[in-house]
Design a protein around this motif. Structure first.
Motif, PDB file in Angstrom:
ATOM      1  N   GLU A 210      12.199  32.731  46.066  1.00  0.00           N
ATOM      2  CA  GLU A 210      10.688  32.370  45.306  1.00  0.00           C
ATOM      3  C   GLU A 210       9.856  33.566  45.407  1.00  0.00           C
ATOM      4  O   GLU A 210       9.075  33.828  44.598  1.00  0.00           O
ATOM      5  CB  GLU A 210      10.287  31.094  45.968  1.00  0.00           C
ATOM      6  N   ARG A 213      10.370  36.112  42.650  1.00  0.00           N
ATOM      7  CA  ARG A 213      10.145  35.842  41.433  1.00  0.00           C
ATOM      8  C   ARG A 213       8.749  35.673  41.124  1.00  0.00           C
ATOM      9  O   ARG A 213       8.187  36.319  40.066  1.00  0.00           O
ATOM     10  CB  ARG A 213      10.652  34.053  41.365  1.00  0.00           C
ATOM     11  N   ALA A 216       7.570  39.053  40.407  1.00  0.00           N
ATOM     12  CA  ALA A 216       8.050  39.774  38.937  1.00  0.00           C
ATOM     13  C   ALA A 216       6.953  38.886  38.138  1.00  0.00           C
ATOM     14  O   ALA A 216       6.955  39.407  36.816  1.00  0.00           O
ATOM     15  CB  ALA A 216       9.452  39.002  38.685  1.00  0.00           C
TER      16      ALA A 216
END
Length: 248
Positions: A210, A213, A216
């Motif tokens: 997570e 992510r 990103a």
């Protein structure tokens, strides 16, 4: 993959006193976590964490006092009538809240600060908040609500209900509990907030995945000297601090 708000984190010199204030303010309970440095505030009936509907408050002891700079994250409390709003403001004053001036002018809501100076609002009655519970909204000041909606909408599994150049509103996919609102506000973030969100993966989720992510999506790592802890400190694209906890 998705995250959910676990609680709102409030830093305090006296976590017990601030925790008791918020418990009485919300009609909730203050729970001793056993750590000696935090007080958790959540709905009555026993400690349930994470709560399936409410976003609780975790009051964490820190050695540094707050500054005079306004927090860029605050709570809005719900009321059901003009009388309820007046009664709640009066009761909060007796609990130790003080009037706060943040440029609100002649607004229909009342701005107060908790015993350690964290600002919050007591809203006038609004139909949209009739089923949120005592916390109507978690409000984040920002420069670009649309950009914040993109980041936080992708970060969490909450649903976007409204987005304009001036504000964006998200709420849980089940349409329960408080809203998360991003409001275009003058000025920029200059000091760390005393208030921030802690996010949690769902059971079986992977915190590291997570966090990757979120990076990103535009999140940035934040080093507060936290050392080897079971959470990761990050900032969103506008510098608001938040943490990703390990799944329970």
């Amino acid at each position: 993959m998705a995250l959910r708000p676990a609680h709102l984190n409030i830093k305090a010199l006296d976590h017990s006193a601030v925790g008791r204030f918020w418990a009485e303010a919300l009609g909730w309970s203050a729970y001793d976590t056993g750590s000696g440095v935090t007080t958790y505030v959540g709905p009555v009936g026993g400690l349930v964490w994470p709560h399936p509907v409410a976003v609780g408050i975790d009051v964490v002891a820190v050695p540094e006092p707050g500054t005079a700079t306004k927090n860029r994250v605050h709570l809005d409390l719900a009321t059901t009538s003009a009388d309820h709003q007046a009664e709640l403001v009066a009761r909060l004053r007796t609990l130790g809240a003080t009037p706060a001036h943040v440029g609100q002018g002649d607004a229909p809501w009342k701005v107060l600060a908790d015993p350690e100076g964290n600002e919050f609002c007591v809203l006038e009655p609004r139909e949209i908040h009739r089923d949120t519970g005592p916390i109507a909204r978690i409000v984040v000041d920002c420069a670009d609500p649309r950009a914040m909606a993109r980041f936080w909408g992708a970060a969490m599994d909450w649903t976007l209900h409204e987005v304009t150049d001036d504000r964006a509103v998200l709420r849980s996919a089940e349409d329960v509990g408080p809203c998360l609102e991003f409001v275009r506000t003058p000025g920029v973030k200059t000091v760390p907030d005393r208030v921030h969100l802690d996010l949690l993966p769902y059971r079986g989720g992977d915190r590291a995945a997570e966090v990757a992510r979120l990076r990103a999506l535009g999140a940035t790592d934040l080093d507060l000297g936290q050392g080897d802890v079971p959470w990761t400190c990050l900032t969103d694209p506008e510098g608001h601090e938040f943490c990703v906890l390990a799944p329970s």
